[in-house]
Design a protein around this motif. Sequence first.
Motif, mmCIF file in Angstrom:
data_model
loop_
_atom_site.group_PDB
_atom_site.id
_atom_site.type_symbol
_atom_site.label_atom_id
_atom_site.label_comp_id
_atom_site.label_asym_id
_atom_site.label_seq_id
_atom_site.Cartn_x
_atom_site.Cartn_y
_atom_site.Cartn_z
ATOM 1 N N ASP A 154 0.829 -1.204 0.000
ATOM 2 C CA ASP A 154 0.000 0.000 0.000
ATOM 3 C C ASP A 154 0.864 1.255 0.000
ATOM 4 O O ASP A 154 1.766 1.415 0.831
ATOM 5 C CB ASP A 154 -0.905 0.026 1.231
ATOM 6 N N MET A 155 0.546 2.183 -0.901
ATOM 7 C CA MET A 155 1.313 3.417 -1.000
ATOM 8 C C MET A 155 0.946 4.410 0.090
ATOM 9 O O MET A 155 1.801 5.150 0.584
ATOM 10 C CB MET A 155 1.095 4.069 -2.368
ATOM 11 N N VAL A 156 -0.334 4.448 0.450
ATOM 12 C CA VAL A 156 -0.781 5.399 1.468
ATOM 13 C C VAL A 156 -1.704 4.702 2.459
ATOM 14 O O VAL A 156 -2.307 3.678 2.157
ATOM 15 C CB VAL A 156 -1.526 6.606 0.849
ATOM 16 N N CYS A 157 -1.790 5.284 3.651
ATOM 17 C CA CYS A 157 -2.716 4.811 4.674
ATOM 18 C C CYS A 157 -3.741 5.907 4.926
ATOM 19 O O CYS A 157 -3.364 7.064 5.163
ATOM 20 C CB CYS A 157 -1.964 4.499 5.965
ATOM 21 N N PRO A 158 -5.042 5.581 4.868
ATOM 22 C CA PRO A 158 -6.062 6.611 5.120
ATOM 23 C C PRO A 158 -5.967 7.142 6.548
ATOM 24 O O PRO A 158 -5.729 6.385 7.493
ATOM 25 C CB PRO A 158 -7.378 5.852 4.905
ATOM 26 N N THR A 159 -6.130 8.453 6.704
ATOM 27 C CA THR A 159 -6.119 9.088 8.023
ATOM 28 C C THR A 159 -7.269 10.088 8.090
ATOM 29 O O THR A 159 -7.940 10.353 7.094
ATOM 30 C CB THR A 159 -4.799 9.835 8.280
ATOM 31 N N TRP A 160 -7.449 10.667 9.258
ATOM 32 C CA TRP A 160 -8.530 11.651 9.418
ATOM 33 C C TRP A 160 -8.282 12.908 8.595
ATOM 34 O O TRP A 160 -9.202 13.639 8.264
ATOM 35 C CB TRP A 160 -8.677 12.025 10.892
ATOM 36 N N TYR A 161 -7.001 13.163 8.210
ATOM 37 C CA TYR A 161 -6.687 14.366 7.446
ATOM 38 C C TYR A 161 -6.443 14.082 5.969
ATOM 39 O O TYR A 161 -6.142 14.991 5.189
ATOM 40 C CB TYR A 161 -5.447 15.059 8.028
ATOM 41 N N GLY A 162 -6.582 12.804 5.566
ATOM 42 C CA GLY A 162 -6.326 12.450 4.169
ATOM 43 C C GLY A 162 -5.518 11.167 4.094
ATOM 44 O O GLY A 162 -6.026 10.100 4.408
ATOM 45 N N SER A 163 -4.239 11.273 3.707
ATOM 46 C CA SER A 163 -3.403 10.085 3.573
ATOM 47 C C SER A 163 -2.012 10.334 4.145
ATOM 48 O O SER A 163 -1.524 11.472 4.164
ATOM 49 C CB SER A 163 -3.267 9.680 2.104
ATOM 50 N N ALA A 164 -1.384 9.244 4.590
ATOM 51 C CA ALA A 164 -0.007 9.281 5.072
ATOM 52 C C ALA A 164 0.789 8.213 4.322
ATOM 53 O O ALA A 164 0.227 7.213 3.865
ATOM 54 C CB ALA A 164 0.041 9.020 6.574
ATOM 55 N N PRO A 165 2.112 8.390 4.175
ATOM 56 C CA PRO A 165 2.923 7.385 3.470
ATOM 57 C C PRO A 165 2.844 6.028 4.159
ATOM 58 O O PRO A 165 3.006 5.932 5.373
ATOM 59 C CB PRO A 165 4.343 7.958 3.535
ATOM 60 N N ASP A 166 2.585 4.999 3.374
ATOM 61 C CA ASP A 166 2.512 3.637 3.900
ATOM 62 C C ASP A 166 3.748 2.862 3.436
ATOM 63 O O ASP A 166 4.689 3.435 2.883
ATOM 64 C CB ASP A 166 1.217 2.982 3.421
ATOM 65 N N CYS A 167 3.695 1.569 3.608
ATOM 66 C CA CYS A 167 4.833 0.707 3.318
ATOM 67 C C CYS A 167 5.334 0.862 1.876
ATOM 68 O O CYS A 167 6.538 0.911 1.624
ATOM 69 C CB CYS A 167 4.427 -0.742 3.589
#
Length: 268
Positions: A154-167
């Motif tokens: 996964d490139m990004v992880c969903p967060t409350w503010y949008g996305s964060a860098p994932d693995c």
Amino acid sequence: MTKLSEKRLFLLDMDGTIYLSQTLFDGTLDFLRHVRERGGRYLFLTNNSSRGTDAYIEKLARMGIEAAPEDFLTSADATIDYLQRAYDDALYYVCGTESLKSQLRAAGLRVSDTLRDDITVLLLGYDTELTYQKLEDSCILLMRGADYIATHPDMVCPTWYGSAPDCGSVAEMLHTATGRRPKVIGKPQPEMALLAMERTGYSPRQTCLIGDRVYTDIACGVNAGIDTIFVLSGEGVMTDIEKYHVQPTYCMQNIREVLNTLQKGEEK
């Protein structure tokens, strides 16, 4: 394609499939109850390797879902299974969280917290505790020729503010620096679905995977040779099918429609 009414094992993605952030979707509780009442089984699947199942158990409990550790299968679980099969007594360097390291150690795998000459495998996970030191150590190991495994892509992880860098984003960084790419274990690879069937004893014909991402969830099911349901309650849209060249068995709006379709099939 097997009739939906004949399915007994349902592999469920979570965010976007049975809930969104902290909100449970209509039909989720009824669906889970129906599966159990008809003698079936469900497992919650997640690519997130940053934490163990305790956090998910607590989150689902807040939404009214009672769950136990055996109701989950994570990319960390599938990775541990792969490592135990592939290596005898390897020493691992983990670019991942302390939780992931603890899971590996609990499974009997040897993990080093520092860079050592006898480390033979670099394991990359979703690291919410990432430091530059870990990135540098990873580059050193990759340039030395260490085996390279990633829990998921996964490139990004969903967060409350949008996305964060994932693995996957960190893997791209390491590829830019070293030219190396990892062997990936989690969705869309088939290992998680195959392990789920192995652990529960259900056949591919009896199994169905439900998810909201064509390129991870649905692709995992397709690669494992099982039927899939693409739900449009999360990230995915219908054009993703053509975009990623992955064809789900069924397309439905949400988990409520899955339940309704399941019940109608059983009434015939």
